[in-house]
Design an enzyme around this catalytic site. Structure first.
Site, short mmCIF file in Angstrom:
data_model
loop_
_atom_site.label_atom_id
_atom_site.label_comp_id
_atom_site.label_asym_id
_atom_site.label_seq_id
_atom_site.Cartn_x
_atom_site.Cartn_y
_atom_site.Cartn_z
N ASP A 32 24.93 17.87 -7.68
CA ASP A 32 25.94 16.58 -7.31
C ASP A 32 27.22 17.15 -6.83
O ASP A 32 28.21 17.61 -7.43
CB ASP A 32 26.23 15.73 -8.60
CG ASP A 32 26.96 14.52 -8.04
OD1 ASP A 32 27.25 14.18 -6.72
OD2 ASP A 32 27.41 13.70 -8.94
N ASP B 198 28.91 13.46 0.19
CA ASP B 198 28.34 13.66 -1.29
C ASP B 198 26.84 13.73 -1.35
O ASP B 198 26.16 12.56 -1.23
CB ASP B 198 28.97 12.27 -2.06
CG ASP B 198 28.85 12.18 -3.65
OD1 ASP B 198 27.92 13.34 -3.98
OD2 ASP B 198 29.36 11.56 -4.37
N ASP C 297 0.83 -1.09 0.00
CA ASP C 297 -0.07 -0.10 -0.16
C ASP C 297 0.92 1.23 0.12
O ASP C 297 0.15 2.42 -0.07
CB ASP C 297 -0.86 0.26 1.27
CG ASP C 297 -2.32 -1.13 0.98
OD1 ASP C 297 -2.42 -1.14 -0.16
OD2 ASP C 297 -3.03 -0.97 1.91
N GLU D 12 35.27 15.61 -10.14
CA GLU D 12 35.32 14.97 -8.88
C GLU D 12 36.43 13.82 -8.49
O GLU D 12 36.10 12.79 -8.37
CB GLU D 12 33.93 14.25 -8.53
CG GLU D 12 33.47 13.43 -9.66
CD GLU D 12 32.04 12.86 -9.39
OE1 GLU D 12 32.02 12.09 -8.31
OE2 GLU D 12 31.39 12.86 -10.09
N TYR E 204 41.63 7.58 -1.85
CA TYR E 204 40.95 6.97 -0.96
C TYR E 204 42.16 6.02 -0.22
O TYR E 204 42.83 5.23 -0.85
CB TYR E 204 40.12 6.20 -1.40
CG TYR E 204 39.03 7.03 -2.36
CD1 TYR E 204 38.17 7.35 -1.50
CD2 TYR E 204 39.38 7.34 -3.64
CE1 TYR E 204 37.09 8.31 -2.17
CE2 TYR E 204 38.30 8.05 -4.32
CZ TYR E 204 37.39 8.65 -3.31
OH TYR E 204 36.34 9.56 -4.10
N HIS F 34 23.82 10.90 -13.31
CA HIS F 34 24.80 10.66 -14.41
C HIS F 34 23.86 10.62 -15.54
O HIS F 34 23.06 9.76 -15.99
CB HIS F 34 25.00 9.07 -13.88
CG HIS F 34 25.83 8.93 -12.72
ND1 HIS F 34 26.37 7.71 -12.26
CD2 HIS F 34 26.34 9.78 -12.01
CE1 HIS F 34 26.86 7.79 -11.39
NE2 HIS F 34 27.21 9.18 -10.90
N ARG G 229 37.33 13.17 -1.30
CA ARG G 229 36.85 13.63 -2.83
C ARG G 229 36.32 15.13 -2.72
O ARG G 229 35.72 15.38 -1.85
CB ARG G 229 35.51 12.52 -3.20
CG ARG G 229 35.01 12.96 -4.43
CD ARG G 229 34.45 11.66 -5.40
NE ARG G 229 33.02 11.51 -4.28
CZ ARG G 229 32.80 10.39 -3.68
NH1 ARG G 229 33.98 9.48 -3.66
NH2 ARG G 229 31.66 10.39 -3.15
N HIS H 46 31.11 13.11 -14.80
CA HIS H 46 30.14 12.63 -15.74
C HIS H 46 29.18 13.74 -16.10
O HIS H 46 29.31 14.75 -15.32
CB HIS H 46 29.22 11.73 -14.90
CG HIS H 46 28.83 12.03 -13.47
ND1 HIS H 46 27.62 12.62 -13.42
CD2 HIS H 46 29.33 11.87 -12.10
CE1 HIS H 46 27.66 12.79 -11.95
NE2 HIS H 46 28.63 12.38 -11.37
N HIS I 264 38.32 6.15 -9.33
CA HIS I 264 37.44 6.23 -10.25
C HIS I 264 37.63 7.40 -11.25
O HIS I 264 38.83 7.79 -11.23
CB HIS I 264 35.84 6.59 -9.73
CG HIS I 264 36.27 7.90 -8.66
ND1 HIS I 264 36.36 9.14 -9.01
CD2 HIS I 264 36.23 7.79 -7.04
CE1 HIS I 264 36.64 9.94 -7.81
NE2 HIS I 264 36.46 9.07 -6.81
N HIS J 251 30.09 4.25 -2.47
CA HIS J 251 28.65 4.50 -2.38
C HIS J 251 28.47 4.04 -1.04
O HIS J 251 27.05 3.60 -0.80
CB HIS J 251 27.95 3.33 -3.44
CG HIS J 251 28.31 3.93 -4.87
ND1 HIS J 251 28.24 3.24 -5.88
CD2 HIS J 251 28.61 5.21 -5.31
CE1 HIS J 251 28.59 4.04 -7.05
NE2 HIS J 251 28.78 5.29 -6.58
N GLU K 209 33.73 17.65 -5.28
CA GLU K 209 33.20 17.43 -6.49
C GLU K 209 32.19 18.85 -6.76
O GLU K 209 31.54 19.17 -5.82
CB GLU K 209 32.04 16.24 -6.43
CG GLU K 209 31.23 16.25 -7.59
CD GLU K 209 30.44 14.75 -7.52
OE1 GLU K 209 29.98 14.52 -6.28
OE2 GLU K 209 30.03 14.43 -8.53
#
Ligand code: GLY
Ligand code: MN
Ligand code: MN
Length: 438
Positions: free
Chosen positions: A268, A257, A36, A381, A385, A358, A403, A351, A347, A240, A405
């Site tokens: 972003d 982030d 529901d 970005e 790490y 993205h 990071r 993007h 990475h 992530h 960005e």
């Protein structure tokens, strides 16, 4: 976004389609969260880009040159009882009057009406594979027309990927889109400032997430463009990480982030700052290196450069810096060639950004990195790490995940950093955090 903006986009697509063609664009299905309870509805970006129509259960049809109606919108009928529970529906009248459709039918009539529209067209512009139910129906309608060729009906001859055309259009942002993206970026920048001001050792990661969400919602952006990442210490090294459940410790960094969606456009932003408000010497060294890499990359976001130029600039700065800090050993050109920086910089540098975080648009054309042009928006970005299990590094570097960005608009002049209000120099961060009452 004004109705004329959506109309202009439909015209542009119809010009590219040419005559004897039809475009069929369904919106996104409703996603169920649990019994529901549905997720808050978000229309499909391609569909919304052309229609500005926010309701679920809708299919837009464009038939350039069709006398009676070029733009037909299938959508839910008005239903006073249901509207009392879930709010107003545009209905067929609203589809035409508010949303600029030339004609509109109830969504329940799609299976009767659309096959007849198909019969008159040679080319079908459709994104195959995105909506299994419509894929199946479309296949059946086309087969039905093929099987009726003896009665004089004819089936379309060609299927064309409409998403390919739309995604190229979406890559070049109009003035109205840039305005929305600038607002999204400003709101998110304020949210990051607020998180920096609120941060104290002993707080929980989710409490900083709450500061971000509160500030965005307060400023009119109720939804985040993606789930916020708030990672203290080693959690900042998990790209992530969205659990956001641990305590923020004195002496650690925290990586946030997070970016809101405003009027269907994403922002972003990543910022990394010390939980205590003051960087340690080791944290500062890595931070300054990531920042230098990011600034070098942003400087490359200019017309005529290629998609990969910002990344290459960042890689050069990062590799050289890691050698100077003793985290990599060897000659810089060879380390770059061997992608040795990949031990810490896992990475790429960005993007496309737009209605989707993205965002759509090709990165390569005919096998070559695409040239940057005014109106494109990208993120820049870079990150370094060093999780706690990293071999062969001194203890002082461990648990550092950084990071930085920003969202960058390519203009004919210098890159326009839409997210510049989010503090990012060591001095600006320490000054803001030092000012907040303890
Ligand atoms: N927030 C997702 C990304 O930076 O790509
Ligand atoms: Mn990003
Ligand atoms: Mn991000």
């Amino acid at each position: 976004m004004t109705p004329s903006e959506f109309k202009r986009r439909r015209r542009q697509l119809m010009r590219m389609m040419g005559s004897n063609s039809i475009a069929i664009l369904p919106s996104a299905p409703v996603a169920v969260r649990n019994r529901d309870v549905d997720y808050h509805y978000r229309p499909d970006s391609d569909f919304y880009y052309l229609t500005g129509f926010p309701e679920s259960e809708a299919v837009a049809v464009l038939i350039p040159g069709r006398k009676h109606a070029e733009y037909v919108l299938f959508c839910r009928e008005s239903d006073k009882k249901k509207e009392m529970w879930d709010g107003a529906r545009a209905g067929q009248e609203g589809a035409c009057e508010q949303y600029g459709a030339d004609d509109s039918f109830p969504i329940g009539d799609l299976n009767d009406i659309l096959p007849r529209m198909l019969e008159q067209c040679e080319r079908v512009f459709y994104a195959m594979g995105c909506n299994p139910e419509l894929d199946k129906n479309l296949g059946e309608w086309v087969n039905g027309l093929r099987n009726s060729s003896r009665s004089g009906l004819h089936a379309p001859l060609e299927f064309v990927a409409v998403d390919h055309y739309l995604h190229d259009m979406r890559l070049y942002k109009s003035r109205a889109e840039i305005k929305a993206m600038r607002t999204a970026a400003k709101v998110s920048s304020k949210a990051h400032q607020r998180a920096m001001s609120a941060c104290r050792p002993g707080m929980m990661e989710y409490q900083l997430e709450a500061e971000i969400i509160h500030e965005c919602a307060r400023l009119g952006a109720r939804f985040q463009a993606y789930p916020a990442i708030v990672g203290g210490g080693g959690n900042g090294c998990v790209l992530h990480y969205i659990d956001n459940k641990d305590e923020l410790k004195d002496g650690d960094l925290v990586l946030i982030d997070a970016g809101c969606e405003y009027d269907y456009y994403a922002s972003d932003i990543t910022r990394t700052f010390p939980v205590s408000g003051v960087f340690s010497a080791a944290q500062r060294e890595i931070y300054e290196l990531v920042l230098a890499a990011q600034e070098a990359a942003i400087a490359q976001a200019i017309p005529g450069n290629h998609w990969n130029d910002p990344h290459q600039a960042a890689v050069k700065v990062v590799t050289k810096g890691l050698v100077e800090l003793g985290l990599l050993k060897g000659s810089v050109p060879k380390l770059i060639k061997d992608k040795a920086y990949g031990k810490y910089y896992v990475h790429s540098t960005g993007h496309w950004l737009g209605m989707d975080v993205h965002d759509v648009g090709d990165y390569k054309i005919d096998g070559e990195w695409r040239q940057l042009e005014p109106g494109m928006v990208l993120t820049v970005e870079p990150g370094i790490y060093i999780p706690k299990g990293t071999r062969g590094v001194a203890a002082k570097w461990r648990n550092i995940g950084i990071r930085i960005e920003d969202d960058v608009l390519v203009t004919k002049d210098a890159p326009d950093v839409l997210t510049k209000d989010a503090p990012k120099t060591v001095e600006a961060i320490e000054s803001l955090m030092g000012k907040s009452p303890k």
